[in-house]
Motif scaffolding. Structure first.
Motif, PDB file in Angstrom:
ATOM      1  N   ALA A  95       0.827  -1.209   0.000  1.00 18.63           N
ATOM      2  CA  ALA A  95       0.000   0.000   0.000  1.00 18.63           C
ATOM      3  C   ALA A  95       0.861   1.258   0.000  1.00 18.63           C
ATOM      4  O   ALA A  95       0.504   2.268  -0.616  1.00 18.63           O
ATOM      5  N   ALA A  96       1.996   1.201   0.682  1.00 17.30           N
ATOM      6  CA  ALA A  96       2.880   2.365   0.761  1.00 17.30           C
ATOM      7  C   ALA A  96       3.741   2.536  -0.478  1.00 17.30           C
ATOM      8  O   ALA A  96       4.374   3.580  -0.651  1.00 17.30           O
ATOM      9  N   GLY A  97       3.782   1.528  -1.342  1.00 14.87           N
ATOM     10  CA  GLY A  97       4.618   1.619  -2.536  1.00 14.87           C
ATOM     11  C   GLY A  97       6.054   1.213  -2.305  1.00 14.87           C
ATOM     12  O   GLY A  97       6.904   1.408  -3.164  1.00 14.87           O
ATOM     13  N   ASN A  98       6.357   0.615  -1.120  1.00 11.29           N
ATOM     14  CA  ASN A  98       7.719   0.154  -0.866  1.00 11.29           C
ATOM     15  C   ASN A  98       8.067  -1.066  -1.701  1.00 11.29           C
ATOM     16  O   ASN A  98       9.233  -1.291  -2.040  1.00 11.29           O
ATOM     17  N   ILE A  99       7.052  -1.887  -1.988  1.00 15.65           N
ATOM     18  CA  ILE A  99       7.239  -3.013  -2.898  1.00 15.65           C
ATOM     19  C   ILE A  99       6.091  -3.014  -3.895  1.00 15.65           C
ATOM     20  O   ILE A  99       5.020  -2.453  -3.631  1.00 15.65           O
ATOM     21  N   SER A 100       6.304  -3.650  -5.032  1.00 12.86           N
ATOM     22  CA  SER A 100       5.245  -3.764  -6.028  1.00 12.86           C
ATOM     23  C   SER A 100       4.152  -4.685  -5.496  1.00 12.86           C
ATOM     24  O   SER A 100       4.455  -5.722  -4.910  1.00 12.86           O
ATOM     25  N   PRO A 101       2.890  -4.337  -5.706  1.00  8.47           N
ATOM     26  CA  PRO A 101       1.810  -5.227  -5.242  1.00  8.47           C
ATOM     27  C   PRO A 101       1.938  -6.645  -5.793  1.00  8.47           C
ATOM     28  O   PRO A 101       1.581  -7.605  -5.118  1.00  8.47           O
ATOM     29  N   TRP A 137      13.026  -3.072  -2.360  1.00  5.52           N
ATOM     30  CA  TRP A 137      13.531  -2.330  -1.198  1.00  5.52           C
ATOM     31  C   TRP A 137      14.804  -1.558  -1.550  1.00  5.52           C
ATOM     32  O   TRP A 137      14.982  -0.418  -1.103  1.00  5.52           O
ATOM     33  N   THR A 138      15.670  -2.181  -2.326  1.00  4.51           N
ATOM     34  CA  THR A 138      16.929  -1.521  -2.710  1.00  4.51           C
ATOM     35  C   THR A 138      16.656  -0.278  -3.543  1.00  4.51           C
ATOM     36  O   THR A 138      17.241   0.789  -3.313  1.00  4.51           O
ATOM     37  N   LEU A 139      15.759  -0.396  -4.514  1.00  9.28           N
ATOM     38  CA  LEU A 139      15.417   0.751  -5.355  1.00  9.28           C
ATOM     39  C   LEU A 139      14.755   1.857  -4.525  1.00  9.28           C
ATOM     40  O   LEU A 139      15.021   3.044  -4.730  1.00  9.28           O
ATOM     41  N   ALA A 140      13.900   1.452  -3.573  1.00  7.92           N
ATOM     42  CA  ALA A 140      13.238   2.446  -2.720  1.00  7.92           C
ATOM     43  C   ALA A 140      14.245   3.161  -1.826  1.00  7.92           C
ATOM     44  O   ALA A 140      14.045   4.330  -1.473  1.00  7.92           O
ATOM     45  N   PHE A 141      15.319   2.473  -1.468  1.00  6.92           N
ATOM     46  CA  PHE A 141      16.350   3.089  -0.631  1.00  6.92           C
ATOM     47  C   PHE A 141      17.149   4.130  -1.425  1.00  6.92           C
ATOM     48  O   PHE A 141      17.537   5.171  -0.902  1.00  6.92           O
ATOM     49  N   VAL A 142      17.362   3.854  -2.721  1.00  9.85           N
ATOM     50  CA  VAL A 142      18.174   4.736  -3.561  1.00  9.85           C
ATOM     51  C   VAL A 142      17.332   5.865  -4.164  1.00  9.85           C
ATOM     52  O   VAL A 142      17.782   7.015  -4.243  1.00  9.85           O
ATOM     53  N   LEU A 143      16.106   5.526  -4.592  1.00 11.91           N
ATOM     54  CA  LEU A 143      15.254   6.494  -5.286  1.00 11.91           C
ATOM     55  C   LEU A 143      14.156   7.009  -4.373  1.00 11.91           C
ATOM     56  O   LEU A 143      13.841   6.406  -3.351  1.00 11.91           O
ATOM     57  N   ARG A 144      13.545   8.126  -4.761  1.00 15.92           N
ATOM     58  CA  ARG A 144      12.455   8.696  -3.969  1.00 15.92           C
ATOM     59  C   ARG A 144      11.205   7.837  -4.123  1.00 15.92           C
ATOM     60  O   ARG A 144      10.990   7.200  -5.145  1.00 15.92           O
ATOM     61  N   ARG A 145      10.375   7.870  -3.101  1.00 20.53           N
ATOM     62  CA  ARG A 145       9.135   7.107  -3.113  1.00 20.53           C
ATOM     63  C   ARG A 145       8.203   7.595  -4.221  1.00 20.53           C
ATOM     64  O   ARG A 145       8.050   8.800  -4.441  1.00 20.53           O
ATOM     65  N   GLU A 146       7.556   6.661  -4.913  1.00 18.90           N
ATOM     66  CA  GLU A 146       6.558   7.013  -5.922  1.00 18.90           C
ATOM     67  C   GLU A 146       5.243   7.344  -5.223  1.00 18.90           C
ATOM     68  O   GLU A 146       4.730   6.544  -4.439  1.00 18.90           O
ATOM     69  N   THR A 147       4.710   8.523  -5.487  1.00 21.10           N
ATOM     70  CA  THR A 147       3.436   8.931  -4.888  1.00 21.10           C
ATOM     71  C   THR A 147       2.436   9.205  -6.005  1.00 21.10           C
ATOM     72  O   THR A 147       1.994  10.337  -6.223  1.00 21.10           O
ATOM     73  N   ILE A 148       2.097   8.147  -6.724  1.00 18.83           N
ATOM     74  CA  ILE A 148       1.190   8.246  -7.868  1.00 18.83           C
ATOM     75  C   ILE A 148      -0.064   7.440  -7.578  1.00 18.83           C
ATOM     76  O   ILE A 148       0.015   6.285  -7.152  1.00 18.83           O
ATOM     77  N   ALA A 149      -1.222   8.052  -7.822  1.00 18.34           N
ATOM     78  CA  ALA A 149      -2.496   7.343  -7.673  1.00 18.34           C
ATOM     79  C   ALA A 149      -2.947   6.845  -9.039  1.00 18.34           C
ATOM     80  O   ALA A 149      -2.950   7.599 -10.014  1.00 18.34           O
ATOM     81  N   LEU A 150      -3.302   5.582  -9.106  1.00 23.51           N
ATOM     82  CA  LEU A 150      -3.817   4.991 -10.342  1.00 23.51           C
ATOM     83  C   LEU A 150      -5.269   4.611 -10.118  1.00 23.51           C
ATOM     84  O   LEU A 150      -5.655   3.441 -10.180  1.00 23.51           O
TER      85      LEU A 150
END
Length: 451
Positions: free
Chosen positions: A52-58, A407-420
């Protein structure tokens, strides 16, 4: 010799692990393993807050059944009836007429559903948090509320859109609340028209504490940590009404909110109502420590159960029953599978015995609490333990790798805050631009009526 048929009802933690273990321990000449579930995947529920938070792909929080259970027969459908007296299950496939299937052994593991209450407005306004669909919907809904608040000229709509209410202070509620508060705080960087002080997160819990599984001291720490983040904790408080988005609490407070997340416990699947299996006072299937179903003091031949829907005595705590946790479910599944194999080969089943080692809970990015083997941890060490434990528990090497990469990508890149949000109504735009055409029969009927 014909192979014995083992039917597994439900593909949650118990169903998936039991089927996987059986398919490895018994060859197809000995047994045919049939797994029945409406969904083609198993949902690893501890990862729902992360999804739900976007830390991992659903997609990485679910495990495809056909990929993992290659030696099993997968039936995509719903079990509508179990008649153990005849050893038959009635299956309603995704499409087509229902069918009956006979079995030699059955594992009843449909899991649990949200335990709701007859609260006015809850059916219309509440959002559950037990499926991957609900997790995706919650993320899209909350981000959509930020868009609404940023453009509406109505102060009341703006305030209601920025008020988020979570009911239930257990694992699911606290982890979902903490993760979504992180998401909103990050998303506000892209909304210059919104002031962070306008955002309000409210936790409503009927008891006087949160996260009882991690102990009183760690639960109190978690409460202080959430309070420090500006989250409004309403302990010893009940939700009394939410009609038309007006939240009414037992402490007398009233306010409007466009988001209400219900995580106030679980109850056994209502599918069990359509079986002839014995049930306990709270609706669970009654079992022996061997995970065999018990009826009037006698073992039901070929009937087994475990997990959230089962009442299994806890041999490490006499007089108590195993808690409805993934920790117990996974271990019970393995013992259950071994016992079925032993019985098929002519042996005697063993009892399930596992001392609950403790619990870990995430409180958002880099924050958590843990109480494991008597050791209490908080902050980043607890968060790291939380992630490490659940990464090790999710089935298949494939999913472990994908989660770690996320998790690695989320640590390096900014969190995606996109609503679909269009995911929830994918055909709306197409139907809006496509003209309606009446069938010839409809036109004739209309003409006859006019005459």
């Amino acid at each position: 010799m014909n192979p014995q048929r083992i039917v597994v009802v439900g593909a949650g933690h118990v169903g998936l692990y039991a089927a996987l273990h059986l398919s490895r321990k018994l060859n197809r000449r000995r047994a045919e393993v049939v797994v029945i579930d409406p969904q083609p995947h198993m949902t690893y529920q501890p990862f729902l807050p992360e999804a739900a938070a976007g830390n991992i792909s659903p997609r990485h929080a679910v495990v495809p059944l056909r990929r993992e259970l290659k030696k099993c027969r997968i039936v995509s459908g719903e079990v509508t009836k179990i008649e153990h007296a005849r050893k038959t299950v009635t299956i309603q496939p995704i499409d087509g007429p229902s069918t009956e299937m006979t079995y030699d052994h059955i594992i009843v593991a449909p899991g649990s559903v949200s335990r709701t209450l007859p609260i006015p407005g809850l059916r219309d306004r509440g959002i559950g948090f037990k499926t991957i669909g609900e997790a995706i919907y919650l993320r899209n809904h909350i981000l959509d509320r930020l868009d609404v608040a940023a453009v509406t000229p109505d102060p009341a709509v703006r305030k209601a859109s920025l008020t988020f209410v979570f009911v239930g202070g257990g694992f699911a509620g606290i982890e979902a609340l903490a993760e979504m508060e992180d998401v909103v705080r990050d998303a506000l960087n892209y909304y210059p028209d919104l002031d962070p002080s306008e955002v309000r997160f409210v936790l409503v819990e009927a008891t006087k504490r949160i996260l009882p599984e991690v102990g009183a001291q760690m639960g109190a720490y978690a409460a202080r940590a959430l309070d420090a983040r500006g989250i409004d904790l309403r302990l010893d408080t009940r939700l009394e009404s939410c009609v038309d988005g007006e939240i009414v609490l037992s402490d007398g407070d009233r306010f409007r909110a466009e988001t209400l997340v219900w995580t106030a416990g679980v109850k056994p699947s209502p599918m069990l109502d359509r079986t002839d299996l014995p049930r306990g006072p709270r609706g669970h299937v009654t079992c022996l420590p061997t995970l065999q179903v018990l009826s009037h003091g006698k073992v039901l031949d070929g009937a087994w159960s475990a997990g959230d829907c089962a009442q299994v005595p806890d041999l490490t705590n006499p007089g108590a029953y195993c808690s409805p946790s993934a920790q117990h479910a996974v271990r019970q599944a393995r013992v259950l599978a071994d016992n079925i194999r032993t019985v098929i080969l002519g042996g005697l089943p063993k009892e399930y015995r596992h001392k609950y080692v403790g619990s870990v809970a995430g409180l958002g990015l880099y924050k958590g609490v843990a109480h494991v083997y008597g050791i209490q941890l908080k902050g980043m060490p607890a968060w790291f333990m939380h992630r490490t434990y659940h990464m090790s528990r999710i089935p298949s090497f494939n999913r472990k790798v994908r989660v770690v990469v996320d998790w690695t990508l989320a640590f390096v890149l900014r969190r995606e805050t996109i609503a679909l949000g269009q995911l929830h109504t994918p055909r709306e735009e197409f139907t809006h631009v496509t003209p309606r055409v009446d069938l010839p029969e409809e036109r004739e009927t209309v003409g006859a009526g006019a005459r």
